[in-house]
Design a protein around this motif. Structure first.
Motif, mmCIF file in Angstrom:
data_model
loop_
_atom_site.group_PDB
_atom_site.id
_atom_site.type_symbol
_atom_site.label_atom_id
_atom_site.label_comp_id
_atom_site.label_asym_id
_atom_site.label_seq_id
_atom_site.Cartn_x
_atom_site.Cartn_y
_atom_site.Cartn_z
ATOM 1 N N LEU A 67 3.340 2.625 -0.085
ATOM 2 C CA LEU A 67 2.187 1.748 -0.314
ATOM 3 C C LEU A 67 2.557 0.273 -0.178
ATOM 4 C CD1 LEU A 67 0.586 3.673 -3.318
ATOM 5 C CD2 LEU A 67 0.036 3.865 -0.876
ATOM 6 N N ASP A 68 3.397 -0.019 0.818
ATOM 7 C CA ASP A 68 3.818 -1.401 1.080
ATOM 8 C C ASP A 68 3.429 -1.767 2.514
ATOM 9 O OD1 ASP A 68 5.085 -3.852 1.405
ATOM 10 O OD2 ASP A 68 6.838 -3.245 0.244
ATOM 11 N N VAL A 72 -4.482 0.800 3.958
ATOM 12 C CA VAL A 72 -3.890 0.601 2.631
ATOM 13 C C VAL A 72 -4.367 -0.732 2.068
ATOM 14 C CG1 VAL A 72 -1.729 0.215 1.355
ATOM 15 C CG2 VAL A 72 -1.878 2.051 3.048
ATOM 16 N N ARG A 73 -4.369 -1.759 2.917
ATOM 17 C CA ARG A 73 -4.864 -3.073 2.479
ATOM 18 C C ARG A 73 -6.345 -2.993 2.090
ATOM 19 N NH1 ARG A 73 -1.192 -6.899 3.562
ATOM 20 N NH2 ARG A 73 0.218 -6.548 5.290
ATOM 21 N N VAL A 79 -8.079 -0.520 0.899
ATOM 22 C CA VAL A 79 -8.260 0.139 -0.398
ATOM 23 C C VAL A 79 -7.907 -0.805 -1.548
ATOM 24 C CG1 VAL A 79 -7.356 2.001 -1.860
ATOM 25 C CG2 VAL A 79 -7.934 2.449 0.519
ATOM 26 N N CYS A 80 -6.921 -1.644 -1.347
ATOM 27 C CA CYS A 80 -6.424 -2.515 -2.420
ATOM 28 C C CYS A 80 -7.057 -3.901 -2.430
ATOM 29 C CB CYS A 80 -4.905 -2.669 -2.291
ATOM 30 S SG CYS A 80 -4.021 -1.113 -2.414
#
Length: 147
Positions: free
Chosen positions: A89-90, A125-126, A128-129
């Motif tokens: 998750l990076d 991923v970005r 979602v965050c």
């Protein structure tokens, strides 16, 4: 056992290199064999832990070694690293790795496609965050610099 003691006593890179050296295949291993050794060296609970960077760190450690891989195989290993950063998750590290891969001229069309898919996954991923998802640039816009 405290976390700091555990961290100091275990390095994900050393077991991989030790297993490969014992097997006598440090210079003859394929990317798949290296990845299998990385996966075998990481405890199952850590592999299942979302966001755990152990696998990415182990693959990054391999890339610091002279493995005798050709340009295409090195690109494959870097793609594995980018995907491992996504598993951790990076997205920043994933995109940094993908940018280095995409900047190379030795990529085959399937490798470019794999890198592009990973780039979009980093964007997801970005997304979602992100506190404001509408403010994110399109993945097509950000990857366009690589052609």
């Amino acid at each position: 056992m405290s976390r700091s003691v555990r961290t100091l006593s275990w390095s994900p890179v050393l077991p991989v290199l030790a297993l490969l050296a014992i097997g006598g295949c440090v210079s003859a291993a394929t990317v798949a064999e290296y990845i299998a050794q990385v996966d075998a060296s990481i405890p199952a609970d850590e592999m299942q832990d979302p966001g755990n960077p152990a696998r990415a760190k182990a693959i990054d450690g391999l890339l610091q070694e002279d493995l005798g891989l050709g340009a295409s195989e090195t690109a494959d290993l870097r793609l594995e690293l980018a995907e491992a950063w996504l598993d951790a998750l990076d997205p920043d590290q994933a995109e940094k790795t993908l940018a280095a891969v995409l900047a190379g001229k030795e990529l085959s069309p399937p490798q470019r496609e794999r890198a592009g898919l990973a780039w979009v996954a980093a964007w997801q991923v970005r997304l979602v965050c992100a506190p404001d998802p509408a403010a994110l640039a399109s993945p097509l816009a950000t990857i366009a610099v690589f052609g």
